[in-house]
Design a protein around this motif. Structure first.
Motif, PDB file in Angstrom:
ATOM      1  N   ILE A 129      37.121  30.089  43.973  1.00 37.90           N
ATOM      2  CA  ILE A 129      36.986  31.460  43.461  1.00 37.90           C
ATOM      3  C   ILE A 129      37.788  32.438  44.312  1.00 37.90           C
ATOM      4  O   ILE A 129      38.389  33.374  43.778  1.00 37.90           O
ATOM      5  N   ASP A 130      37.843  32.208  45.611  1.00 38.24           N
ATOM      6  CA  ASP A 130      38.646  33.080  46.474  1.00 38.24           C
ATOM      7  C   ASP A 130      40.123  33.054  46.110  1.00 38.24           C
ATOM      8  O   ASP A 130      40.843  34.034  46.343  1.00 38.24           O
ATOM      9  N   ASN A 131      40.582  31.952  45.540  1.00 37.47           N
ATOM     10  CA  ASN A 131      41.987  31.836  45.159  1.00 37.47           C
ATOM     11  C   ASN A 131      42.295  32.461  43.801  1.00 37.47           C
ATOM     12  O   ASN A 131      43.451  32.516  43.400  1.00 37.47           O
ATOM     13  N   MET A 132      41.265  32.942  43.103  1.00 39.03           N
ATOM     14  CA  MET A 132      41.467  33.573  41.802  1.00 39.03           C
ATOM     15  C   MET A 132      41.792  35.052  41.983  1.00 39.03           C
ATOM     16  O   MET A 132      41.283  35.690  42.911  1.00 39.03           O
ATOM     17  N   PRO A 133      42.596  35.614  41.065  1.00 40.27           N
ATOM     18  CA  PRO A 133      42.813  37.068  41.102  1.00 40.27           C
ATOM     19  C   PRO A 133      41.487  37.798  40.834  1.00 40.27           C
ATOM     20  O   PRO A 133      40.611  37.290  40.130  1.00 40.27           O
ATOM     21  N   PRO A 134      41.319  39.001  41.391  1.00 41.59           N
ATOM     22  CA  PRO A 134      40.055  39.744  41.227  1.00 41.59           C
ATOM     23  C   PRO A 134      39.622  39.931  39.768  1.00 41.59           C
ATOM     24  O   PRO A 134      38.425  39.837  39.477  1.00 41.59           O
ATOM     25  N   THR A 135      40.549  40.179  38.873  1.00 41.06           N
ATOM     26  CA  THR A 135      40.159  40.376  37.467  1.00 41.06           C
ATOM     27  C   THR A 135      39.573  39.099  36.882  1.00 41.06           C
ATOM     28  O   THR A 135      38.617  39.155  36.105  1.00 41.06           O
ATOM     29  N   GLU A 136      40.129  37.950  37.257  1.00 39.17           N
ATOM     30  CA  GLU A 136      39.590  36.678  36.776  1.00 39.17           C
ATOM     31  C   GLU A 136      38.222  36.402  37.392  1.00 39.17           C
ATOM     32  O   GLU A 136      37.327  35.877  36.726  1.00 39.17           O
ATOM     33  N   ARG A 137      38.043  36.759  38.666  1.00 34.39           N
ATOM     34  CA  ARG A 137      36.733  36.586  39.312  1.00 34.39           C
ATOM     35  C   ARG A 137      35.674  37.414  38.596  1.00 34.39           C
ATOM     36  O   ARG A 137      34.564  36.939  38.357  1.00 34.39           O
ATOM     37  N   HIS A 138      36.014  38.655  38.273  1.00 33.61           N
ATOM     38  CA  HIS A 138      35.065  39.528  37.574  1.00 33.61           C
ATOM     39  C   HIS A 138      34.730  38.958  36.189  1.00 33.61           C
ATOM     40  O   HIS A 138      33.554  38.914  35.791  1.00 33.61           O
ATOM     41  N   ALA A 139      35.761  38.522  35.470  1.00 27.36           N
ATOM     42  CA  ALA A 139      35.534  37.946  34.144  1.00 27.36           C
ATOM     43  C   ALA A 139      34.669  36.683  34.240  1.00 27.36           C
ATOM     44  O   ALA A 139      33.775  36.467  33.412  1.00 27.36           O
ATOM     45  N   LEU A 140      34.909  35.869  35.254  1.00 24.64           N
ATOM     46  CA  LEU A 140      34.119  34.657  35.459  1.00 24.64           C
ATOM     47  C   LEU A 140      32.655  35.010  35.711  1.00 24.64           C
ATOM     48  O   LEU A 140      31.755  34.432  35.100  1.00 24.64           O
ATOM     49  N   ALA A 141      32.418  35.966  36.597  1.00 23.71           N
ATOM     50  CA  ALA A 141      31.040  36.360  36.917  1.00 23.71           C
ATOM     51  C   ALA A 141      30.321  36.882  35.678  1.00 23.71           C
ATOM     52  O   ALA A 141      29.166  36.509  35.419  1.00 23.71           O
ATOM     53  N   THR A 142      30.997  37.702  34.912  1.00 26.60           N
ATOM     54  CA  THR A 142      30.390  38.257  33.695  1.00 26.60           C
ATOM     55  C   THR A 142      30.118  37.154  32.676  1.00 26.60           C
ATOM     56  O   THR A 142      29.026  37.075  32.105  1.00 26.60           O
ATOM     57  N   GLY A 143      31.101  36.296  32.464  1.00 28.10           N
ATOM     58  CA  GLY A 143      30.947  35.218  31.490  1.00 28.10           C
ATOM     59  C   GLY A 143      29.860  34.230  31.876  1.00 28.10           C
ATOM     60  O   GLY A 143      29.066  33.805  31.036  1.00 28.10           O
ATOM     61  N   LEU A 144      29.808  33.860  33.146  1.00 22.78           N
ATOM     62  CA  LEU A 144      28.789  32.904  33.584  1.00 22.78           C
ATOM     63  C   LEU A 144      27.385  33.491  33.498  1.00 22.78           C
ATOM     64  O   LEU A 144      26.431  32.788  33.152  1.00 22.78           O
ATOM     65  N   ALA A 145      27.248  34.776  33.800  1.00 22.30           N
ATOM     66  CA  ALA A 145      25.934  35.424  33.672  1.00 22.30           C
ATOM     67  C   ALA A 145      25.476  35.396  32.219  1.00 22.30           C
ATOM     68  O   ALA A 145      24.302  35.115  31.924  1.00 22.30           O
ATOM     69  N   GLY A 146      26.387  35.670  31.305  1.00 23.20           N
ATOM     70  CA  GLY A 146      26.055  35.626  29.883  1.00 23.20           C
ATOM     71  C   GLY A 146      25.708  34.219  29.414  1.00 23.20           C
ATOM     72  O   GLY A 146      24.757  34.008  28.661  1.00 23.20           O
ATOM     73  N   LEU A 147      26.466  33.237  29.889  1.00 26.42           N
ATOM     74  CA  LEU A 147      26.204  31.852  29.528  1.00 26.42           C
ATOM     75  C   LEU A 147      24.847  31.410  30.055  1.00 26.42           C
ATOM     76  O   LEU A 147      24.053  30.787  29.346  1.00 26.42           O
ATOM     77  N   GLN A 148      24.541  31.751  31.307  1.00 28.05           N
ATOM     78  CA  GLN A 148      23.251  31.381  31.883  1.00 28.05           C
ATOM     79  C   GLN A 148      22.100  32.011  31.095  1.00 28.05           C
ATOM     80  O   GLN A 148      21.100  31.350  30.811  1.00 28.05           O
ATOM     81  N   ALA A 149      22.243  33.263  30.724  1.00 22.80           N
ATOM     82  CA  ALA A 149      21.183  33.930  29.955  1.00 22.80           C
ATOM     83  C   ALA A 149      20.953  33.223  28.618  1.00 22.80           C
ATOM     84  O   ALA A 149      19.806  33.014  28.208  1.00 22.80           O
ATOM     85  N   GLN A 150      22.027  32.839  27.953  1.00 30.40           N
ATOM     86  CA  GLN A 150      21.895  32.162  26.658  1.00 30.40           C
ATOM     87  C   GLN A 150      21.301  30.770  26.813  1.00 30.40           C
ATOM     88  O   GLN A 150      20.473  30.350  26.006  1.00 30.40           O
ATOM     89  N   LEU A 151      21.715  30.045  27.832  1.00 25.30           N
ATOM     90  CA  LEU A 151      21.154  28.711  28.063  1.00 25.30           C
ATOM     91  C   LEU A 151      19.677  28.792  28.425  1.00 25.30           C
ATOM     92  O   LEU A 151      18.867  27.997  27.943  1.00 25.30           O
ATOM     93  N   ASN A 152      19.312  29.760  29.259  1.00 27.49           N
ATOM     94  CA  ASN A 152      17.896  29.938  29.607  1.00 27.49           C
ATOM     95  C   ASN A 152      17.084  30.295  28.369  1.00 27.49           C
ATOM     96  O   ASN A 152      15.985  29.777  28.170  1.00 27.49           O
ATOM     97  N   ALA A 153      17.618  31.180  27.535  1.00 23.61           N
ATOM     98  CA  ALA A 153      16.910  31.583  26.319  1.00 23.61           C
ATOM     99  C   ALA A 153      16.755  30.400  25.365  1.00 23.61           C
ATOM    100  O   ALA A 153      15.700  30.218  24.753  1.00 23.61           O
ATOM    101  N   ALA A 154      17.787  29.579  25.264  1.00 28.02           N
ATOM    102  CA  ALA A 154      17.733  28.426  24.366  1.00 28.02           C
ATOM    103  C   ALA A 154      16.703  27.403  24.825  1.00 28.02           C
ATOM    104  O   ALA A 154      16.141  26.676  24.021  1.00 28.02           O
ATOM    105  N   HIS A 155      16.434  27.363  26.120  1.00 19.54           N
ATOM    106  CA  HIS A 155      15.477  26.396  26.652  1.00 19.54           C
ATOM    107  C   HIS A 155      14.142  27.040  26.983  1.00 19.54           C
ATOM    108  O   HIS A 155      13.300  26.423  27.627  1.00 19.54           O
ATOM    109  N   GLY A 156      13.971  28.295  26.601  1.00 17.79           N
ATOM    110  CA  GLY A 156      12.693  28.971  26.802  1.00 17.79           C
ATOM    111  C   GLY A 156      12.318  29.149  28.247  1.00 17.79           C
ATOM    112  O   GLY A 156      11.145  29.152  28.576  1.00 17.79           O
ATOM    113  N   GLU A 157      13.297  29.294  29.124  1.00 12.26           N
ATOM    114  CA  GLU A 157      13.003  29.466  30.542  1.00 12.26           C
ATOM    115  C   GLU A 157      13.287  30.890  30.953  1.00 12.26           C
ATOM    116  O   GLU A 157      14.151  31.548  30.401  1.00 12.26           O
ATOM    117  N   GLU A 158      12.536  31.333  31.963  1.00 12.17           N
ATOM    118  CA  GLU A 158      12.855  32.618  32.567  1.00 12.17           C
ATOM    119  C   GLU A 158      14.098  32.417  33.418  1.00 12.17           C
ATOM    120  O   GLU A 158      14.434  31.297  33.784  1.00 12.17           O
TER     121      GLU A 158
END
Length: 168
Positions: A129-158
């Motif tokens: 991640i340190d080797n990624m440009p800052p814009t890609e790091r930000h996009a990754l963080a945002t995308g992964l947070a969204g993915l985690q929320a959807q996966l948690n919701a799909a499995h009924g977990e907090e």
């Protein structure tokens, strides 16, 4: 990268393919990291490690709930617990509300083992991640947070942060 005129279904397909590929790559990298730990008593299977992650996240989890989380049959989970208990990574206790049920928690040795694995994983990820440009790091963080929320919701977990504990 997607083309500007890409359809939503092609973007979804590309994202799914990328997430799957990265998951496979991380599995291989983390398996390598797990085996690089020289502790000869360490769990030898990915299934045992998954069990440890669930117990760490849900300290005091009941055996029945653990079987559900792992989508495994009770005899399989019991055998994994036997092995982890034998090497000192897991302990079983009677459930406070019902002495017929068993609750599980990691021992300090088990927690230390998971901590070492997580440190190695974090080091690998930080380097990439340190080797990624800052814009890609930000996009990754945002995308992964969204993915985690959807996966948690799909499995009924907090939502859980990796390594956090919550009572079961």
């Amino acid at each position: 990268m997607t083309a500007p005129d890409a359809t939503p279904s092609s973007i979804r397909h590309e994202a799914t393919h990328s997430a799957s590929s990265i998951t496979e790559l991380l599995d291989v990298m983390w398996e390598h990291a797990r085996h690089s730990i020289t502790d000869t008593t360490a769990p030898s299977s990915t299934s045992q490690l998954r069990l440890m992650y669930v117990v760490d996240r849900e300290d005091g989890i009941r055996m029945r709930a653990l079987c559900q989380r792992l989508a495994s049959a009770p005899p399989t989970v019991t055998r994994m617990c036997d092995r982890l208990q034998a090497i000192g990574f897991l302990e079983r206790m009677p459930c406070p509300g019902d002495g017929r049920e068993i609750t599980l928690q990691l021992t300090p040795t088990g927690k230390k083992h998971l901590h070492r694995i997580r440190e190695q994983r974090d080091t690998m990820l930080h380097q990439a991640i340190d080797n990624m440009p800052p814009t890609e790091r930000h996009a990754l963080a945002t995308g992964l947070a969204g993915l985690q929320a959807q996966l948690n919701a799909a499995h009924g977990e907090e939502q859980h942060t990796p390594g956090s504990s919550s009572a079961a």
